[in-house]
Design an enzyme around this catalytic site. Structure first.
Site, PDB file in Angstrom:
ATOM      1  N   GLU A 165       0.803  -1.218   0.000  1.00 20.67           N
ATOM      2  CA  GLU A 165       0.000   0.000   0.000  1.00 20.67           C
ATOM      3  C   GLU A 165       0.841   1.277   0.000  1.00 20.67           C
ATOM      4  OE1 GLU A 165      -0.343  -2.535   2.022  1.00 20.67           O
ATOM      5  OE2 GLU A 165      -2.382  -3.316   1.809  1.00 20.67           O
ATOM      6  N   CYS A 223      15.487  -9.059   2.907  1.00 16.41           N
ATOM      7  CA  CYS A 223      15.267 -10.401   3.458  1.00 16.41           C
ATOM      8  C   CYS A 223      16.581 -11.140   3.708  1.00 16.41           C
ATOM      9  CB  CYS A 223      14.393 -11.217   2.506  1.00 16.41           C
ATOM     10  SG  CYS A 223      12.748 -10.520   2.272  1.00 16.41           S
ATOM     11  N   GLU A 234      13.325 -11.385  13.631  1.00 14.60           N
ATOM     12  CA  GLU A 234      13.998 -10.723  12.522  1.00 14.60           C
ATOM     13  C   GLU A 234      13.921  -9.217  12.738  1.00 14.60           C
ATOM     14  OE1 GLU A 234      13.809 -10.435   7.627  1.00 14.60           O
ATOM     15  OE2 GLU A 234      12.024 -11.034   8.740  1.00 14.60           O
ATOM     16  N   GLU A 260       8.002 -16.540   0.232  1.00 12.86           N
ATOM     17  CA  GLU A 260       9.316 -16.074   0.702  1.00 12.86           C
ATOM     18  C   GLU A 260       9.050 -15.157   1.879  1.00 12.86           C
ATOM     19  OE1 GLU A 260      11.896 -13.812   1.771  1.00 12.86           O
ATOM     20  OE2 GLU A 260      11.920 -12.808  -0.175  1.00 12.86           O
ATOM     21  N   LEU A 261       9.442 -15.617   3.087  1.00 15.61           N
ATOM     22  CA  LEU A 261       8.950 -15.002   4.316  1.00 15.61           C
ATOM     23  C   LEU A 261      10.045 -14.424   5.201  1.00 15.61           C
ATOM     24  CD1 LEU A 261       6.311 -17.769   5.135  1.00 15.61           C
ATOM     25  CD2 LEU A 261       6.062 -15.740   3.692  1.00 15.61           C
ATOM     26  N   GLY A 269       6.685 -11.732   2.074  1.00 14.04           N
ATOM     27  CA  GLY A 269       6.183 -10.943   3.200  1.00 14.04           C
ATOM     28  C   GLY A 269       6.500 -11.591   4.524  1.00 14.04           C
ATOM     29  N   SER A 270       5.655 -11.333   5.496  1.00 15.66           N
ATOM     30  CA  SER A 270       5.860 -11.803   6.862  1.00 15.66           C
ATOM     31  C   SER A 270       5.398 -13.250   7.028  1.00 15.66           C
ATOM     32  CB  SER A 270       5.084 -10.923   7.835  1.00 15.66           C
ATOM     33  OG  SER A 270       3.680 -11.079   7.635  1.00 15.66           O
TER      34      SER A 270
END
Length: 456
Positions: A157, A262, A360, A228-229, A206-207
């Site tokens: 966003e 990341c 993280e 992919e987190l 994302g998370s």
């Protein structure tokens, strides 16, 4: 909820975009599905690749314009913005150049008359974050468009103008309506898109929380998902590693993109107490020399964080770590100026019961550990629910390879902070997700590997 450009360097609202209605979102899906079924999948691979190659050429021609959106919307330091634009153009060119080889039919040895035929599967829904507004979508779009799939892109966003610019890129390159579609939609609409049968695959960066939700919904609807987190990427500094080189790479690996990556180095694990003290002193000195400021200033290494929420989250993590007994060896505070600026930070004395041991830190916050043995370093490196990137530093490269083989990660870099290339597959294990993007592996995630056998 709306999509808004807020300049991270000033905190000022620049522009706002409304959400699309349900009718608009699902009309876009219908257009994409119709294009896939009636047109795009049947075009020759070379024709689809030509569109992607033209997109690369246009991106290079408009390099300044595209880099400026990155600085405006997420505070990316300008020279790193140019790097992202150039890397994305390389990714587009890579898939355009290699598409026909990647998608070619394959003979099946020992089975006369049998072939493996590679085919697209349909509409791919991509949900992407704000930290690399072009690189993240490109990892999906370049591979899947040349493969014959079509892409619906729901971007973060906070980067709407970057999202619109990237969609225009394919339009200007000659992609028909529905091949690549940007959506300004909300979480509820995303859920219903995943449930719609016309969407045949879902990918998210994302998370963990977002990945859990998307993965669960995709699974219930029998959709292939790539997730992919993120990660808590360790850098192991072995006894033979030259400390000057390691320090240089750690600083770049922790501060690149203002630490918002990341696979940025997030934890340093040094073998040996004396070497640990030496490296910590070296890092403190180097951190003190880092210029934090205007992302458009060529002297700046760390710009603002992407938003107030990101800054407040990091400050909370630092304060909680300190309250649990950790020591702030450098930095740790918000910088007193307009915008979302954090001092580069080093945190030490982190015990297993400290929240930061397990979290993280998505910004310029480095966790620093010292251990007595290589075995302890490997155990600590693996003592996380994440498994994306890892780093090993040692003068003995063969030994470093052996250590790399014991790390629970999808990516291991030896003696460097990272290497971005379309030829290198990207992805993790454990709670860092599953599936791969980039390289030949990336194009295969959303393809039908159809076996066709002719009777002999």
């Amino acid at each position: 909820m709306s999509f808004r450009t807020i300049n991270p360097a000033t905190g000022e609202l620049v522009k706002e975009f409304p959400l699309q209605s349900d009718d608009e979102v699902f009309a876009a899906l219908a257009t994409a599905d119709r294009l896939y079924r009636e047109d795009w999948r049947f075009r020759p691979v070379a024709e689809r690749a030509g569109v992607v190659a033209r997109a690369a050429r246009i991106l290079r021609e408009k390099r300044d314009e595209y880099a400026e959106y990155l600085t405006l919307e997420m505070g990316k330091v300008t020279r790193f913005g140019y790097f992202e634009v150039d890397l994305v153009a390389d990714i587009l060119d890579y898939y355009a150049e290699h598409a026909e080889r990647f998608l070619a039919e394959q003979e099946l040895p020992g089975e006369p008359g049998a072939k493996l035929v590679t085919e697209p599967i349909g509409v791919i829904l991509a949900i992407e974050p704000w930290n690399f507004p072009y690189y993240q979508p490109a990892r999906v779009a370049a591979s899947q468009l040349v493969a014959g799939n079509v892409v619906l892109m729901k971007h973060a966003e906070s980067v709407p103008q970057s999202a619109l610019a990237f969609a225009r890129l394919f339009e200007e390159a000659g992609a028909p309506e529905g091949a690549y579609t940007n959506l300004f939609c909300d979480i509820d609409q995303i859920g219903r898109l995943i449930e719609d049968f016309r969407v045949r695959g879902v990918t998210l960066t994302g998370s963990e929380r977002a990945g859990t939700s998307v993965g669960e919904r995709a699974g219930r609807n029998l959709k292939k998902a790539v997730l992919e987190l993120g990660g808590s990427d360790p850098a192991l500094i072995l006894p033979g590693a030259p400390l000057d080189h390691a320090a240089e790479q750690i600083v770049m690996g922790r501060t690149y993109n203002s630490g918002q990556g990341c696979v940025n180095i997030k934890r340093v694990i040094v073998v040996g107490r004396e070497r640990g003290e030496q490296l910590l002193a070296e890092l403190r000195e180097r951190f003190a020399g880092i210029t934090v400021g205007d992302p458009r200033d060529e002297r700046t290494l760390i710009g603002p964080l992407a938003g107030e929420r990101a800054l407040e989250g990091l400050l909370r993590q630092i304060r909680e770590a300190e309250a649990a007994g950790a020591r702030i060896a450098f930095g740790g505070s918000r910088i007193d100026r307009p915008g979302f600026y954090l001092e580069p930070t080093i945190v030490t004395d982190i015990t297993e019961d400290n929240p930061l041991y397990h979290e993280e830190a998505f910004g310029p916050v480095l966790s620093f550990y010292v251990v007595d043995s290589e075995e302890e370093a490997i155990r600590l490196a693996n003592a996380t629910r994440f498994g994306l990137g890892s780093y090993v530093f040692d003068a003995d490269v063969e030994h470093a390879r052996q250590v790399a083989g014991r790390l629970e990660a999808g990516i291991v870099y030896i003696n460097s902070c990272f290497a971005d290339s379309p030829r290198l597959p990207f992805g993790g294990v454990k709670n860092s997700g599953f599936g791969r993007e980039l390289a030949e592996l990336g194009i295969g995630e959303f393809l039908n590997q159809k076996m066709v056998k002719v009777a002999q």
